[in-house]
Design a protein around this motif. Structure first.
Motif, mmCIF file in Angstrom:
data_model
loop_
_atom_site.group_PDB
_atom_site.id
_atom_site.type_symbol
_atom_site.label_atom_id
_atom_site.label_comp_id
_atom_site.label_asym_id
_atom_site.label_seq_id
_atom_site.Cartn_x
_atom_site.Cartn_y
_atom_site.Cartn_z
ATOM 1 N N ASP A 292 0.788 -1.198 -0.103
ATOM 2 C CA ASP A 292 0.023 -0.092 0.102
ATOM 3 C C ASP A 292 1.026 1.131 0.086
ATOM 4 N N GLN A 293 1.869 1.207 0.608
ATOM 5 C CA GLN A 293 2.850 2.585 0.743
ATOM 6 C C GLN A 293 3.452 2.627 -0.551
ATOM 7 N N TRP A 294 4.091 1.579 -1.240
ATOM 8 C CA TRP A 294 4.584 1.619 -2.506
ATOM 9 C C TRP A 294 3.420 2.350 -3.432
ATOM 10 N N GLU A 295 2.289 1.845 -3.647
ATOM 11 C CA GLU A 295 1.286 2.062 -4.376
ATOM 12 C C GLU A 295 0.975 3.547 -4.287
ATOM 13 N N THR A 296 0.966 4.090 -2.983
ATOM 14 C CA THR A 296 0.744 5.461 -2.508
ATOM 15 C C THR A 296 1.818 6.165 -3.181
ATOM 16 N N PHE A 297 2.985 5.903 -3.086
ATOM 17 C CA PHE A 297 4.156 6.609 -3.398
ATOM 18 C C PHE A 297 4.687 6.832 -5.017
ATOM 19 N N ALA B 160 1.802 6.409 -7.033
ATOM 20 C CA ALA B 160 0.687 7.170 -7.687
ATOM 21 C C ALA B 160 0.801 8.741 -7.088
ATOM 22 N N ASP B 161 1.201 8.906 -5.882
ATOM 23 C CA ASP B 161 1.078 10.333 -5.576
ATOM 24 C C ASP B 161 2.469 11.203 -5.075
ATOM 25 N N ASP B 162 3.544 10.414 -4.844
ATOM 26 C CA ASP B 162 4.808 11.049 -4.409
ATOM 27 C C ASP B 162 5.983 11.177 -5.353
ATOM 28 N N THR C 151 7.064 0.145 -10.810
ATOM 29 C CA THR C 151 6.148 0.268 -10.052
ATOM 30 C C THR C 151 5.557 -1.108 -9.652
#
Length: 119
Positions: free
Chosen positions: A62-67, A69-71, A102
Motif C-alpha cells: 500500500d505504501q509503494w502504491e501511494t508513493f 501514484a502520489d509522491d 512500479t
C-alpha cells in the motif's frame, strides 16, 4: 490439392510463423522492473546512500502504491540522474519503464508473497 486450398494453407502457415516471430521479439523487449531499479534507482538509493537506501522491502504494498501514484514525481522533481547525462530523473523513465518499476516494487514489497531485499 487445388490452388485455392494451397493458397489458404500457405497463408495460414505464414500467419503462424509470423505470430511466433513477433511473440519472441515482444518477449525480448519486455522491460523488467528489477533492471529498471538497478539502472535508475539503486545508484542513488543503494546501501549507505545519503538519499536513503530503498529496496522493495523498504515499504509495504500500500505504501509503494501511494508513493508511485502520489509522491514519486514530487520527491524526484528537479533531481538529476547521474547515469543518464544529467537528465532529470522524472524525464528519463519511459511510461513502460515506470509501470514496470512500479509493478515490480509492489510485487516484492515487505508484505508481498515474494519480498526482495536486493536489486
Amino acid at each position: 490439392m487445388s490452388k485455392t486450398r494451397l493458397t489458404v494453407v500457405v497463408v495460414l502457415a505464414a500467419i503462424v510463423a509470423l505470430s511466433f516471430t513477433s511473440g519472441a521479439t515482444a518477449a525480448k523487449k519486455k522491460v523488467k522492473g528489477q533492471d529498471i531499479y538497478k539502472e535508475f534507482c539503486k545508484p542513488c538509493h543503494g546501501p549507505e546512500s545519503e538519499n536513503g537506501e530503498y529496496t522493495p522491502m523498504s515499504l509495504i504494498q500500500d505504501q509503494w502504491e501511494t508513493f508511485f501514484a502520489d509522491d514519486f514525481a514530487e520527491v524526484h522533481d528537479g533531481l538529476v540522474d547521474p547515469n543518464h547525462d544529467g537528465a532529470l530523473v522524472i524525464e528519463v523513465l519511459t511510461d513502460e519503464e515506470y509501470e514496470a518499476l512500479t509493478e515490480w516494487t509492489i510485487d516484492h514489497a515487505a508484505d508481498s508473497e515474494q519480498p526482495m531485499t536486493c536489486g
